[in-house]
Design a protein around this motif. Structure first.
Motif, short mmCIF file in Angstrom:
data_model
loop_
_atom_site.label_atom_id
_atom_site.label_comp_id
_atom_site.label_asym_id
_atom_site.label_seq_id
_atom_site.Cartn_x
_atom_site.Cartn_y
_atom_site.Cartn_z
N VAL A 1 0.88 -1.13 0.10
CA VAL A 1 0.01 -0.06 -0.03
C VAL A 1 0.80 1.22 0.00
O VAL A 1 0.64 2.13 -0.75
CB VAL A 1 -0.84 -0.02 1.15
CG1 VAL A 1 -1.62 1.39 1.19
CG2 VAL A 1 -2.07 -1.09 1.07
N ASN A 2 1.78 1.23 0.60
CA ASN A 2 2.81 2.56 0.86
C ASN A 2 3.63 2.73 -0.35
O ASN A 2 3.45 3.84 -0.76
CB ASN A 2 3.75 2.25 1.99
CG ASN A 2 3.01 2.30 3.28
OD1 ASN A 2 2.05 3.11 3.51
ND2 ASN A 2 3.78 1.88 4.47
N PHE A 32 2.44 1.62 -3.19
CA PHE A 32 1.51 2.14 -4.50
C PHE A 32 1.11 3.44 -4.25
O PHE A 32 1.00 4.48 -5.10
CB PHE A 32 0.28 1.42 -4.05
CG PHE A 32 -0.91 1.55 -4.86
CD1 PHE A 32 -0.90 1.28 -6.24
CD2 PHE A 32 -1.97 2.53 -4.67
CE1 PHE A 32 -1.86 1.44 -6.96
CE2 PHE A 32 -2.97 2.85 -5.32
CZ PHE A 32 -2.98 2.32 -6.88
N ILE A 33 0.98 4.05 -3.00
CA ILE A 33 0.75 5.57 -2.78
C ILE A 33 1.79 6.43 -3.04
O ILE A 33 1.60 7.42 -3.81
CB ILE A 33 0.17 5.89 -1.29
CG1 ILE A 33 -0.95 5.05 -1.05
CG2 ILE A 33 0.55 7.39 -0.87
CD1 ILE A 33 -1.45 5.12 0.52
N ASP A 34 3.16 6.05 -2.49
CA ASP A 34 4.35 6.81 -3.10
C ASP A 34 4.38 6.75 -4.60
O ASP A 34 4.85 7.85 -5.22
CB ASP A 34 5.40 5.94 -2.58
CG ASP A 34 5.82 6.01 -1.11
OD1 ASP A 34 4.87 7.10 -0.47
OD2 ASP A 34 6.53 5.39 -0.57
N ASN A 35 4.17 5.97 -5.58
CA ASN A 35 4.44 6.03 -6.86
C ASN A 35 3.41 6.81 -7.67
O ASN A 35 3.56 7.45 -8.46
CB ASN A 35 4.04 4.50 -7.35
CG ASN A 35 5.40 3.55 -7.26
OD1 ASN A 35 6.42 4.09 -7.26
ND2 ASN A 35 5.15 2.19 -7.01
N TRP A 36 2.01 6.76 -7.11
CA TRP A 36 1.03 7.65 -7.46
C TRP A 36 1.30 9.16 -7.01
O TRP A 36 1.22 10.19 -8.05
CB TRP A 36 -0.63 7.43 -6.95
CG TRP A 36 -0.88 6.28 -7.91
CD1 TRP A 36 -1.15 4.86 -7.65
CD2 TRP A 36 -1.46 6.50 -9.16
NE1 TRP A 36 -1.83 4.23 -8.77
CE2 TRP A 36 -2.09 5.07 -9.60
CE3 TRP A 36 -1.73 7.75 -10.13
CZ2 TRP A 36 -2.52 4.96 -10.82
CZ3 TRP A 36 -2.26 7.36 -11.25
CH2 TRP A 36 -2.74 6.14 -11.72
N GLU A 37 1.82 9.27 -5.99
CA GLU A 37 2.32 10.89 -5.52
C GLU A 37 3.15 11.06 -6.48
O GLU A 37 3.16 12.50 -6.94
CB GLU A 37 2.67 10.83 -4.04
CG GLU A 37 1.42 10.67 -3.08
CD GLU A 37 1.54 10.69 -1.92
OE1 GLU A 37 3.13 10.40 -1.37
OE2 GLU A 37 0.68 10.82 -0.80
#
Length: 75
Positions: A60-61, A63-68
């Protein structure tokens, strides 16, 4: 278009390092890929080890980092 290309390249690099890519519904290529893995122990070990290492990319972390990062790059 550039963003889609970046995502495709990222996805492809994961798959190439940890498995064999076949076209959806191409059962002959799927069968050939399985036979290749069955007959090639070093390849199985390499792909297996790379798959274990790449699992963190799907947290999850991560995934969030990549989208940000992607959103930041687009802006």
């Amino acid at each position: 278009l550039e963003t889609a290309s970046m995502l495709s390249a990222y996805s492809l690099s994961i798959a190439i390092d940890a498995g064999i890519i076949v076209k959806d519904g191409d059962w002959e290529s799927f069968k050939n890929g399985l036979v290749k893995l069955i007959e090639n122990e070093p390849m199985r070990r390499t792909y297996g080890n790379n798959a274990i290492k790449s699992v963190s990319r799907f947290s999850v972390n991560s995934f969030i980092d990549n989208w940000e990062q992607l959103i930041h790059d687009i802006q």
